[in-house]
Design a protein around this motif. Structure first.
Motif, short mmCIF file in Angstrom:
data_model
loop_
_atom_site.label_atom_id
_atom_site.label_comp_id
_atom_site.label_asym_id
_atom_site.label_seq_id
_atom_site.Cartn_x
_atom_site.Cartn_y
_atom_site.Cartn_z
N TRP A 1 14.89 102.06 0.84
CA TRP A 1 15.58 100.94 1.50
C TRP A 1 16.92 100.71 0.81
CZ3 TRP A 1 16.46 97.04 -1.98
CH2 TRP A 1 15.53 96.83 -2.99
N PHE B 1 23.71 99.51 -2.45
CA PHE B 1 22.58 99.48 -3.40
C PHE B 1 21.42 100.22 -2.75
CE2 PHE B 1 18.78 97.57 -5.28
CZ PHE B 1 19.09 97.63 -6.63
N ARG C 1 22.46 92.32 -16.30
CA ARG C 1 21.73 93.52 -15.88
C ARG C 1 22.68 94.68 -15.71
NH1 ARG C 1 19.82 93.18 -9.76
NH2 ARG C 1 19.38 95.37 -10.17
N GLY D 1 17.94 102.26 -7.55
CA GLY D 1 17.84 100.91 -8.09
C GLY D 1 17.07 100.81 -9.39
N LEU D 2 16.08 101.67 -9.60
CA LEU D 2 15.26 101.55 -10.81
C LEU D 2 16.06 101.71 -12.09
CD1 LEU D 2 14.23 104.69 -12.16
CD2 LEU D 2 13.73 104.82 -9.73
N ASN E 1 18.88 100.34 -12.53
CA ASN E 1 19.68 99.10 -12.65
C ASN E 1 18.85 98.03 -13.38
OD1 ASN E 1 22.20 99.18 -10.23
ND2 ASN E 1 20.72 100.82 -10.41
N ILE E 2 18.61 98.26 -14.62
CA ILE E 2 17.69 97.44 -15.43
C ILE E 2 18.16 95.98 -15.53
CG2 ILE E 2 18.85 98.31 -17.52
CD1 ILE E 2 16.22 97.98 -19.01
N LYS E 3 17.19 95.09 -15.43
CA LYS E 3 17.48 93.64 -15.39
C LYS E 3 17.29 92.97 -16.76
CE LYS E 3 16.17 93.09 -10.55
NZ LYS E 3 15.20 92.51 -9.62
N THR F 1 14.86 95.52 -21.43
CA THR F 1 14.64 94.20 -20.82
C THR F 1 13.85 93.32 -21.78
OG1 THR F 1 14.65 95.09 -18.58
CG2 THR F 1 13.47 93.03 -18.87
N TYR G 1 10.44 97.15 -20.18
CA TYR G 1 11.19 98.01 -19.26
C TYR G 1 12.40 98.56 -20.02
CZ TYR G 1 12.82 99.31 -14.51
OH TYR G 1 13.18 99.97 -13.35
N GLN H 1 15.56 86.16 -10.46
CA GLN H 1 14.85 87.27 -9.82
C GLN H 1 15.71 88.51 -9.68
OE1 GLN H 1 15.55 84.32 -8.48
NE2 GLN H 1 15.98 84.41 -6.28
N TRP I 1 28.44 92.08 -6.25
CA TRP I 1 28.08 91.80 -7.65
C TRP I 1 29.27 91.18 -8.36
CZ3 TRP I 1 23.10 92.50 -8.39
CH2 TRP I 1 22.43 93.53 -7.75
N GLU J 1 7.95 92.80 -14.02
CA GLU J 1 7.49 91.90 -15.09
C GLU J 1 6.93 90.60 -14.51
OE1 GLU J 1 10.17 93.72 -15.14
OE2 GLU J 1 10.81 94.26 -17.17
N CYS K 1 17.51 101.70 -3.20
CA CYS K 1 16.27 101.78 -3.97
C CYS K 1 15.63 103.15 -3.73
CB CYS K 1 15.31 100.67 -3.55
SG CYS K 1 13.73 100.73 -4.43
N ASN L 1 12.60 93.77 -6.65
CA ASN L 1 11.70 94.51 -7.53
C ASN L 1 11.93 94.01 -8.94
OD1 ASN L 1 10.17 96.26 -5.94
ND2 ASN L 1 11.78 97.80 -5.85
N TYR M 1 14.08 89.42 -1.86
CA TYR M 1 13.34 90.67 -1.68
C TYR M 1 13.66 91.51 -2.91
CZ TYR M 1 11.74 94.90 0.82
OH TYR M 1 11.08 96.04 1.22
N1 MTE Z 1 14.41 95.87 -14.15
C1 MTE Z 1 13.30 95.42 -14.71
N2 MTE Z 1 13.36 94.92 -15.95
N3 MTE Z 1 12.09 95.43 -14.08
C2 MTE Z 1 11.96 95.97 -12.82
O1 MTE Z 1 10.86 95.98 -12.27
N4 MTE Z 1 13.10 97.07 -10.95
C3 MTE Z 1 14.18 98.00 -10.61
C4 MTE Z 1 15.54 97.42 -10.97
N5 MTE Z 1 15.53 96.82 -12.30
C5 MTE Z 1 13.13 96.49 -12.19
C6 MTE Z 1 14.37 96.39 -12.89
C7 MTE Z 1 14.16 98.40 -9.21
S1 MTE Z 1 12.94 99.49 -8.76
C8 MTE Z 1 15.07 97.95 -8.32
S2 MTE Z 1 15.12 98.54 -6.73
C9 MTE Z 1 16.06 96.92 -8.68
O2 MTE Z 1 15.88 96.42 -10.01
C10 MTE Z 1 15.99 95.76 -7.72
O3 MTE Z 1 17.03 94.87 -7.94
P1 MTE Z 1 17.16 93.55 -7.04
O4 MTE Z 1 15.86 92.84 -7.07
O5 MTE Z 1 18.28 92.77 -7.61
O6 MTE Z 1 17.49 94.05 -5.64
#
Ligand code: MTE
Length: 313
Positions: A141, A135, A226, A234-235, A237-239, A172, A192, A220, A147, A83, A137, A80, A78
């Motif tokens: 939620w 965590f 990240r 959560g937003l 918390n860039i991935k 990202t 991002y 995912q 981690w 990309e 969002c 977000n 589940y």
């Molecule tokens: N990082 C990138 N690059 N792209 C994204 O869309 N979504 C963010 C954040 N990091 C996002 C991102 C949001 S809105 C949330 S809630 C979390 O990642 C979700 O992390 P999870 O999928 O590990 O729970």
């Protein structure tokens, strides 16, 4: 008289290991290839050695939860990650083309030691540990997840920001061929990008995350590295970070640029500041649906309140 006040991230020269020494030690260990030498040099090594398993990393019991851990299939199913797709339950099925090996993270800008880390070095360069964090969002939620990562402060100390650096920007990967959501959602200003003040990033809670549930991060969830900033929505918390830049000016961020009235630059969890379309006073636990009160700074007030006046948005 000019008094040099050491900033939080500055460390005495004698405590820093110059990169060539560190690399030479590792090379030596590799070529010698026997345990005795490893033991001899063990105390000089900064983090894990080449072959030691990284996961599961030792849990740091200082950070405790007030709620059950979210089951692994839920936290990894589940997501977000725009990309790939906006459909949270489909992200994990859209990541197969995304290449996370090889991977480098470039650190640039106002630092005395700009570096490009190979991910294999990065995960061994700084000590990994497991932490259980809440965590939250911005969509109201919440989950609770284990981690694995290392403190952002460790990397910041190594690259050594210059005195006029105030912000840390993170970016990202931008790979339209591997990330189908970039093509299907051209209206977002990719890549991002997120940012925080260096003072925030130096807080002990802020991690660069490399693992989840005692294993390397699934794609995912933002593999291979990240941001984990548990007192922010959560937003932030860039991935899948490829670049980190230290700047004097406050960097724009993707969500704050797109919808500044909904997603503030700081985006600290705050039950008293509603999103224009929903309250933030409560949160819904995934997957149980249990409704809980939202805590100020997601319950991490004791760690981070001193960073803020209370007006940050
Ligand atoms: N990082 C990138 N690059 N792209 C994204 O869309 N979504 C963010 C954040 N990091 C996002 C991102 C949001 S809105 C949330 S809630 C979390 O990642 C979700 O992390 P999870 O999928 O590990 O729970």
């Amino acid at each position: 008289m000019l008094v040099k006040v050491a900033r939080g991230w500055e460390i005495p020269e004698r405590e820093a290991t110059p990169e060539h020494l560190y690399r030479d030690r590792r090379k030596l260990l590799r070529t010698m290839g026997f345990a005795g030498m490893g033991a001899l040099l063990a105390d000089a090594l900064p983090a894990a050695t080449e072959d030691a398993p990284l996961y599961p990393a030792k849990r740091n019991t200082k950070y405790t939860l007030d709620r059950p851990l979210t089951p692994e299939p839920v936290a990894t199913g589940y997501n977000n990650f725009y990309e790939f797709t906006l459909d949270k339950q489909q992200v994990r099925f859209r990541v197969d083309k995304f290449k996370i090996d090889p991977w480098t993270v470039k650190v640039k800008g106002l630092v005395n030691n700009p570096k490009t880390y190979d991910i294999d070095d990065l995960v061994r360069r700084f000590p990994l540990e497991e932490r259980l964090y809440r965590f939250r969002c911005v969509e109201a939620w919440a989950m609770a997840v284990p981690w694995t990562g290392f403190e952002m402060s460790a990397l910041i100390r190594e690259v050594d920001p210059k005195p006029d650096a105030k912000y840390m920007r993170m970016v990202t990967a931008y790979r339209p061929r591997e990330m189908p959501g970039i093509i299907s959602q051209p209206h977002y200003d990719w890549p991002y990008e997120e940012a925080m003040t260096i003072d925030e990033a130096m807080n002990e809670l802020a991690l660069f995350g490399t693992g989840l549930y005692g294993k390397p991060l699934p794609k995912q969830n933002g593999a291979p590295v990240r941001a984990i900033i548990p007192w922010k929505y959560g937003l932030k918390n860039i991935k899948s970070i490829v670049e980190i830049e230290f700047t004097k000016k406050r960097p724009p961020t993707l969500w704050n640029k797109a919808v500044p009235g909904e997603y503030g630059w700081y985006s600290n969890v705050n039950p008293e500041r509603p999103h224009p379309r929903w309250s933030q006073a409560q949160e819904r636990m995934i997957p149980t649906g249990e409704i809980r009160p939202t805590y100020m700074y997601n319950g991490y007030e004791a760690f981070v309140a001193e960073l803020y006046t209370g007006d940050e948005y």
